[in-house]
Design a protein around this motif. Structure first.
Motif, PDB file in Angstrom:
ATOM      1  N   VAL A 137      -7.909  -5.073   1.584  1.00  0.00           N
ATOM      2  CA  VAL A 137      -8.272  -3.426   1.161  1.00  0.00           C
ATOM      3  C   VAL A 137      -9.829  -3.357   0.791  1.00  0.00           C
ATOM      4  O   VAL A 137      -9.922  -2.122   0.981  1.00  0.00           O
ATOM      5  CB  VAL A 137      -6.972  -3.071   0.294  1.00  0.00           C
ATOM      6  CG1 VAL A 137      -7.190  -1.545   0.221  1.00  0.00           C
ATOM      7  CG2 VAL A 137      -5.625  -3.349   1.048  1.00  0.00           C
ATOM      8  N   THR A 152      -7.079  -7.433  -2.657  1.00  0.00           N
ATOM      9  CA  THR A 152      -8.311  -6.988  -2.733  1.00  0.00           C
ATOM     10  C   THR A 152      -9.175  -7.662  -1.470  1.00  0.00           C
ATOM     11  O   THR A 152     -10.326  -6.776  -1.004  1.00  0.00           O
ATOM     12  CB  THR A 152      -8.805  -7.680  -3.994  1.00  0.00           C
ATOM     13  OG1 THR A 152      -8.138  -7.397  -5.068  1.00  0.00           O
ATOM     14  CG2 THR A 152     -10.507  -7.334  -4.134  1.00  0.00           C
ATOM     15  N   ARG A 165       0.957   4.039  -3.053  1.00  0.00           N
ATOM     16  CA  ARG A 165       0.605   5.316  -2.857  1.00  0.00           C
ATOM     17  C   ARG A 165       1.890   6.211  -3.228  1.00  0.00           C
ATOM     18  O   ARG A 165       1.458   7.457  -3.728  1.00  0.00           O
ATOM     19  CB  ARG A 165       0.465   5.800  -1.289  1.00  0.00           C
ATOM     20  CG  ARG A 165      -0.836   5.213  -0.731  1.00  0.00           C
ATOM     21  CD  ARG A 165      -1.139   5.769   0.804  1.00  0.00           C
ATOM     22  NE  ARG A 165       0.015   5.793   1.747  1.00  0.00           N
ATOM     23  CZ  ARG A 165       0.089   4.486   2.441  1.00  0.00           C
ATOM     24  NH1 ARG A 165      -0.914   3.554   2.233  1.00  0.00           N
ATOM     25  NH2 ARG A 165       0.932   4.151   3.129  1.00  0.00           N
ATOM     26  N   THR A 219      -4.759   4.554   6.044  1.00  0.00           N
ATOM     27  CA  THR A 219      -5.037   3.510   4.879  1.00  0.00           C
ATOM     28  C   THR A 219      -4.549   2.307   5.284  1.00  0.00           C
ATOM     29  O   THR A 219      -4.181   1.217   4.391  1.00  0.00           O
ATOM     30  CB  THR A 219      -4.002   4.065   3.737  1.00  0.00           C
ATOM     31  OG1 THR A 219      -2.727   4.195   4.111  1.00  0.00           O
ATOM     32  CG2 THR A 219      -4.810   5.348   3.189  1.00  0.00           C
ATOM     33  N   GLU A 258      -6.714   5.647  -6.938  1.00  0.00           N
ATOM     34  CA  GLU A 258      -7.516   6.444  -5.802  1.00  0.00           C
ATOM     35  C   GLU A 258      -6.600   7.033  -4.526  1.00  0.00           C
ATOM     36  O   GLU A 258      -6.800   7.990  -4.078  1.00  0.00           O
ATOM     37  CB  GLU A 258      -8.747   5.453  -5.207  1.00  0.00           C
ATOM     38  CG  GLU A 258      -9.509   5.166  -6.151  1.00  0.00           C
ATOM     39  CD  GLU A 258     -10.625   4.077  -5.615  1.00  0.00           C
ATOM     40  OE1 GLU A 258     -10.399   3.725  -4.441  1.00  0.00           O
ATOM     41  OE2 GLU A 258     -11.718   4.001  -6.452  1.00  0.00           O
ATOM     42  N   ALA A 259      -5.710   6.191  -4.099  1.00  0.00           N
ATOM     43  CA  ALA A 259      -4.653   6.682  -3.028  1.00  0.00           C
ATOM     44  C   ALA A 259      -3.781   7.728  -3.393  1.00  0.00           C
ATOM     45  O   ALA A 259      -3.663   8.709  -2.534  1.00  0.00           O
ATOM     46  CB  ALA A 259      -3.944   5.508  -2.531  1.00  0.00           C
ATOM     47  N   TYR A 295      -6.613   0.848  -5.827  1.00  0.00           N
ATOM     48  CA  TYR A 295      -6.029   1.571  -4.921  1.00  0.00           C
ATOM     49  C   TYR A 295      -4.999   2.577  -5.282  1.00  0.00           C
ATOM     50  O   TYR A 295      -4.972   3.708  -4.826  1.00  0.00           O
ATOM     51  CB  TYR A 295      -5.506   0.316  -4.059  1.00  0.00           C
ATOM     52  CG  TYR A 295      -4.843   1.046  -2.762  1.00  0.00           C
ATOM     53  CD1 TYR A 295      -5.478   1.615  -1.606  1.00  0.00           C
ATOM     54  CD2 TYR A 295      -3.655   1.345  -2.424  1.00  0.00           C
ATOM     55  CE1 TYR A 295      -5.263   2.027  -0.552  1.00  0.00           C
ATOM     56  CE2 TYR A 295      -2.709   1.963  -1.625  1.00  0.00           C
ATOM     57  CZ  TYR A 295      -3.786   2.305  -0.727  1.00  0.00           C
ATOM     58  OH  TYR A 295      -3.074   2.820   0.587  1.00  0.00           O
ATOM     59  N   MET A 305       0.640  -1.225   0.043  1.00  0.00           N
ATOM     60  CA  MET A 305      -0.011   0.092  -0.075  1.00  0.00           C
ATOM     61  C   MET A 305       0.956   1.285   0.126  1.00  0.00           C
ATOM     62  O   MET A 305       0.486   2.182  -0.663  1.00  0.00           O
ATOM     63  CB  MET A 305      -0.974   0.098   1.282  1.00  0.00           C
ATOM     64  CG  MET A 305      -1.818  -1.043   1.137  1.00  0.00           C
ATOM     65  SD  MET A 305      -2.853  -1.392   2.826  1.00  0.00           S
ATOM     66  CE  MET A 305      -3.981   0.287   2.497  1.00  0.00           C
TER      67      MET A 305
END
Length: 149
Positions: A106, A103, A77, A133, A116-117, A113, A73
């Protein structure tokens, strides 16, 4: 009531389990399996798995995958690596397994992700973005709403 030798053994096991958990936290990108982790603390793989689940509420594999997904993640990002590069950077050897687990934890696929992140955390300091997050463990991510046409 537990006897003193049983209590003493339980405390020793907890110390060893902390060592295993710390190793997974440090070496999440390395190929780790329960047998190797158990050898490192002189336990059988079955005993390690049972005791780890009792102590932490999830299997060693689930804990390790959660660590990997948390790191993924953060890399997603950042935005400078592809999903495939992130998959291998966090120690996963299968893009399909990585995407499925991501998936599951999260709630959205890694590519969604990432997109959107980048938008959602653009204004947040990194330490705050990491906290808000964090993945949800034990399959607690909400199911996506069905798309009605």
């Amino acid at each position: 009531m537990t006897s003193p030798p049983a209590t003493s053994q339980r405390l020793r096991d907890l110390a060893l389990l902390r060592r295993v958990r710390d190793r997974m936290d440090r070496e999440f990108a390395q190929p780790l399996d329960v047998e190797a982790l158990a050898r490192g603390v002189n336990m059988s793989a079955g005993h390690l798995s049972r005791q780890f689940r009792l102590a932490y509420g999830e299997s060693p594999y689930a804990y390790l995958m959660t660590r990997r997904i948390e790191r993924a993640m953060a890399l997603l990002r950042r935005g400078d690596l592809s999903v495939t590069e992130v998959c291998f950077a966090v120690g996963c050897s299968s893009l399909g397994t990585f995407s499925s687990r991501f998936t599951e934890l999260v709630g959205v696929p890694p590519s969604v992700y990432r997109r959107e992140a980048l938008q959602a955390t653009a204004e947040l300091p990194a330490c705050v973005a990491k906290q808000v997050t964090r993945p949800i463990r034990n399959r607690e991510a909400p199911a996506p709403e069905p798309q009605l046409l």
